[in-house]
Design a protein around this motif. Structure first.
Motif, PDB file in Angstrom:
ATOM      1  N   LYS A  83       0.654  -1.233  -0.079  1.00 41.31           N
ATOM      2  CA  LYS A  83      -0.034  -0.258  -0.041  1.00 41.31           C
ATOM      3  C   LYS A  83       0.816   1.140  -0.017  1.00 41.31           C
ATOM      4  CE  LYS A  83      -3.901   1.983   2.617  1.00 41.31           C
ATOM      5  NZ  LYS A  83      -4.784   2.110   3.762  1.00 41.31           N
ATOM      6  N   SER A  84       1.936   1.416   1.040  1.00 41.78           N
ATOM      7  CA  SER A  84       2.851   2.500   0.920  1.00 41.78           C
ATOM      8  C   SER A  84       3.988   2.231  -0.061  1.00 41.78           C
ATOM      9  CB  SER A  84       3.392   2.688   2.330  1.00 41.78           C
ATOM     10  OG  SER A  84       2.287   2.588   3.306  1.00 41.78           O
ATOM     11  N   GLN A  85       4.087   1.014  -0.641  1.00 42.83           N
ATOM     12  CA  GLN A  85       5.133   1.134  -1.436  1.00 42.83           C
ATOM     13  C   GLN A  85       6.419   1.064  -0.876  1.00 42.83           C
ATOM     14  OE1 GLN A  85       3.051   1.837  -6.003  1.00 42.83           O
ATOM     15  NE2 GLN A  85       4.748   3.166  -5.353  1.00 42.83           N
ATOM     16  N   SER A 107      20.693   3.040 -10.851  1.00 41.26           N
ATOM     17  CA  SER A 107      20.319   2.337 -11.880  1.00 41.26           C
ATOM     18  C   SER A 107      18.869   1.145 -11.434  1.00 41.26           C
ATOM     19  CB  SER A 107      21.203   1.638 -12.437  1.00 41.26           C
ATOM     20  OG  SER A 107      21.826   0.648 -11.531  1.00 41.26           O
ATOM     21  N   SER A 108      18.676   1.585  -9.874  1.00 38.54           N
ATOM     22  CA  SER A 108      17.588   0.724  -9.441  1.00 38.54           C
ATOM     23  C   SER A 108      16.386   1.422  -9.424  1.00 38.54           C
ATOM     24  CB  SER A 108      18.107   0.381  -7.976  1.00 38.54           C
ATOM     25  OG  SER A 108      17.126  -0.329  -7.317  1.00 38.54           O
ATOM     26  N   PRO A 109      15.012   0.526  -9.242  1.00 42.50           N
ATOM     27  CA  PRO A 109      13.859   1.313  -9.411  1.00 42.50           C
ATOM     28  C   PRO A 109      13.655   1.682  -7.856  1.00 42.50           C
ATOM     29  CG  PRO A 109      13.626  -1.072  -9.430  1.00 42.50           C
ATOM     30  CD  PRO A 109      15.109  -0.972  -9.850  1.00 42.50           C
ATOM     31  N   PHE A 110      14.377   1.305  -6.706  1.00 40.23           N
ATOM     32  CA  PHE A 110      14.282   1.857  -5.474  1.00 40.23           C
ATOM     33  C   PHE A 110      14.948   2.773  -5.198  1.00 40.23           C
ATOM     34  CE2 PHE A 110      14.244  -2.987  -5.958  1.00 40.23           C
ATOM     35  CZ  PHE A 110      12.546  -2.886  -5.565  1.00 40.23           C
ATOM     36  N   ARG A 205       7.449   3.679  -9.114  1.00 37.23           N
ATOM     37  CA  ARG A 205       6.941   2.988 -10.155  1.00 37.23           C
ATOM     38  C   ARG A 205       7.243   1.497 -10.233  1.00 37.23           C
ATOM     39  NH1 ARG A 205       8.327   4.191 -16.559  1.00 37.23           N
ATOM     40  NH2 ARG A 205       6.239   3.446 -17.508  1.00 37.23           N
ATOM     41  N   PRO A 206       6.252   0.790 -10.571  1.00 34.95           N
ATOM     42  CA  PRO A 206       4.836   0.921 -10.954  1.00 34.95           C
ATOM     43  C   PRO A 206       3.845   1.425  -9.946  1.00 34.95           C
ATOM     44  CG  PRO A 206       5.042  -1.193 -10.706  1.00 34.95           C
ATOM     45  CD  PRO A 206       6.590  -0.674 -10.438  1.00 34.95           C
TER      46      PRO A 206
END
Length: 614
Positions: A83-85, A107-110, A205-206
């Motif tokens: 929910k909070s991602q 280069s990470s999505p985090f 994202r997403p």
């Protein structure tokens, strides 16, 4: 057992059938206590569409959930807040600051989760500016309580602290500390002095948090090329569909059960047949096979690979089949009158023991004679007992103890386990062969004698055996009758060689001044001196003392003073601390330092000939 496991998986499949039909991506946690894994995350067992690029997780053998971040930083996942991602991570080694040095999230999505307001307070008491602080790590010679102490990076010789660049420079003891490195834009909580601290990363994202807030799930849109996501509600199947699936599954289960029973019945029957065939094959192999000389040449490939040579013949390596190797001993025709060959075939053809080498076959083709044994790749024990006392790294004292026990059990079998008692008369390291696992096997029965089990002594016309291993009574009846205790004496000398790593007897004129090694060992044990000159640690010293004590019991001059081989096995299997010192086997020879000369005199004196009554 296998079917029960399959049934359990099948029931789980029925339970999760609704979810699998809705999106084909079941929630699969790594363990019972692990976080639930669903979109945007996926594990390797999930199809590719079940996760978002860069959100791969993996499971360890201990059912922990692992995420791999850039620069090979692997952290364990403690919690996933869909929910909070937010992803909550921890380091199993409890040292997040050490992992941060290699971590690069560009280069990470985090991204790092912002500090909470109470964590954003600076050491100077002022409010934090926007963004995450930079920390400089220092190595200090002593404890500085004003700074953030990093326990997991510190040791007794150095203390590591993290210094917030927003702190006042005057608070830093620059004169005593050395700068190590700087970590930029990291949360304040990651450098706190707390072994149980976690690292929180967020993803933007997403965007799936709004789906979770509505009680829905998130997934990739079908047939979308832009990695777009959508919310969906997992619907339940209709009652009719559930009934049909349940009945169909039960029917399928019954069919599978019937096929399983048919398969297991056939498998059991094949196993029984295999046992019968193996028994028949073993029964056929109980007796050695007779080969022609042409067979021997074929088996040895025209005597192409020579393994060794002795007084009675030459040994070649041979092959009965692609997987079965043998050792073929070609006997010298000029040695003896064939008695050794007859002894070997008659004795070894009737015995089968794990610590006695197996006679596979023989050849008696005219004047040509050969013996075919099982092949043992590690040669003889003599190869691993150096005449200079150098320690062989392959066989430590712990392994030598196992070998000595195996040899003793082999001798016990010869003395008590056969239809007739077999006296070997040539127990020595050269006649102890080692298989691929260094398990010992007694070989070379050319000098063996067979007697009835109730026969306490045997008659002999000449001494037999190898000098240095021959019991005194074999030379002279003054020491007693010849019996199975002669093998016990030879085994005792073998034990002392294994402890000392040297030859027992070297009675030459040049070496006559050297002390007799077994007596030297006795003096060391009697005076409670340290026997660890042969070993590296206390555990090996205990084994060395045990083997030496048993060996000294076995080499008592009078046969009645020696233990039986059965008692020797018990001593080797028992606790060495409970063994008592044997009587001095050299006392009867007089208290003379140069015992090598005494042994020489004993061997050269006029010995009483033992008449043979056979």
């Amino acid at each position: 057992m296998e079917f029960s496991y399959f049934l359990l998986l099948f029931v789980a499949f029925i339970i999760d059938l609704g979810e699998c039909q809705s999106n084909g991506c079941a929630e699969l946690p790594c363990g019972a206590r692990g976080p639930v894994i669903r979109f945007p995350f996926r594990v390797n067992s999930h199809p590719g569409h079940c996760g978002y690029p860069g959100f791969n997780l993996s499971c360890t053998d201990t059912n922990d959930t692992v995420v791999e971040l850039p620069n090979s930083v692997k952290l364990f996942v403690k919690r996933i807040d869909y929910k909070s991602q937010v992803l909550q991570l921890y380091d199993p080694a409890h040292c997040i600051p050490k992992q941060l040095r290699r971590l690069n999230l560009s280069s990470s999505p985090f991204q790092f989760e912002e500090d909470s307001p109470e964590d954003q307070t600076l050491s100077s008491g002022e409010s934090s500016s926007t963004g995450l602080p930079d920390f400089v790590f220092f190595n200090c010679p002593r404890r500085e309580v004003k700074f953030r102490f990093i326990r997991c990076l510190s040791s007794q010789k150095h203390q590591v602290y993290a210094f917030d660049k927003r702190d006042e420079l005057m608070d830093l003891p620059l004169s005593s500390c050395t700068k190590m490195y700087t970590l930029r834009s990291i949360p304040n909580t990651t450098v706190l002095d707390d072994d149980e601290k976690n690292l929180e990363l967020k993803w933007s994202r997403p965007v799936c948090g709004h789906c979770e807030a509505k009680g829905k799930k998130c997934r990739l849109k079908k047939h979308s090329t832009e990695l777009e996501t959508e919310c969906f509600l997992e619907g339940a199947l209709s009652k009719l569909a559930i009934t049909g699936i349940t009945l169909g599954s039960l029917l399928l289960l019954l069919v599978i059960f019937a096929l399983y029973r048919l398969y297991t019945y056939d498998k059991v029957e094949k196993e029984h047949q295999a046992k019968i065939n193996k028994f028949l094959e073993d029964y056929r192999n109980f007796k050695p096979t007779r080969y022609s000389y042409i067979d021997i040449k074929r088996i040895t490939s025209q005597f192409s690979e020579k393994l060794g040579e002795g007084a009675y013949g030459t040994v070649f390596k041979g092959k009965l089949s692609h997987k079965i190797h043998v050792a073929v001993k070609i006997l010298n025709t000029s040695k003896g009158n064939g008695e050794e060959f007859i002894n070997e075939v008659r004795t070894m053809g009737t015995i089968h023991h794990v610590n006695v080498v197996r006679l596979v076959g023989f050849c008696a083709d005219g004047f040509r004679r050969a013996l075919v044994y099982e092949f043992l790749p590690n040669d003889s024990l003599e190869k691993f007992i150096s005449s200079t006392g150098a320690k062989n790294p392959i066989l430590n004292l712990d392994k030598l103890q196992d070998i000595s026990l195996g040899v003793a059990k082999g001798i016990e079998y010869l003395h008590q386990g056969c239809d007739q008692r077999i006296l070997h008369f040539d127990i020595k390291p050269h006649n102890v062969l080692l298989d691929q696992n260094f398990n010992p096997k007694i070989s070379d029965f050319g000098l063996a004698k067979l007697c009835a089990k109730d026969q306490s002594a045997v008659s002999m016309t000449t001494a037999r055996g190898t000098m240095g291993y021959i019991a005194p009574e074999v030379f002279s009846r003054n020491f007693g009758n010849v019996s199975s205790k002669a093998d016990v004496y030879s085994f005792g000398i073998l034990l002392l060689e294994m402890v000392g790593g040297r030859k027992n007897v070297d009675v030459t004129v040049e070496n006559s001044g050297q002390i007799y090694f077994p007596e030297w060992i006795y003096n060391v044990l009697e005076q409670k001196e340290d026997i660890r000159i042969f070993v590296e640690d206390d555990g090996d010293a205990k084994i060395a003392k045990k083997l030496a004590t048993v060996g000294l019991w076995c080499i008592q001059w009078h046969p009645m003073d020696r233990p039986s081989i059965k008692d020797v096995v018990k001593m080797l299997e028992g606790d060495g601390d409970k063994l008592i010192m044997p009587p001095n086997p050299f006392a009867s020879a007089g208290h003379v330092k140069n015992n090598a000369n005494i042994l020489t005199q004993r061997q050269n004196q006029q010995l009483e000939v033992i008449p043979e009554s056979e």
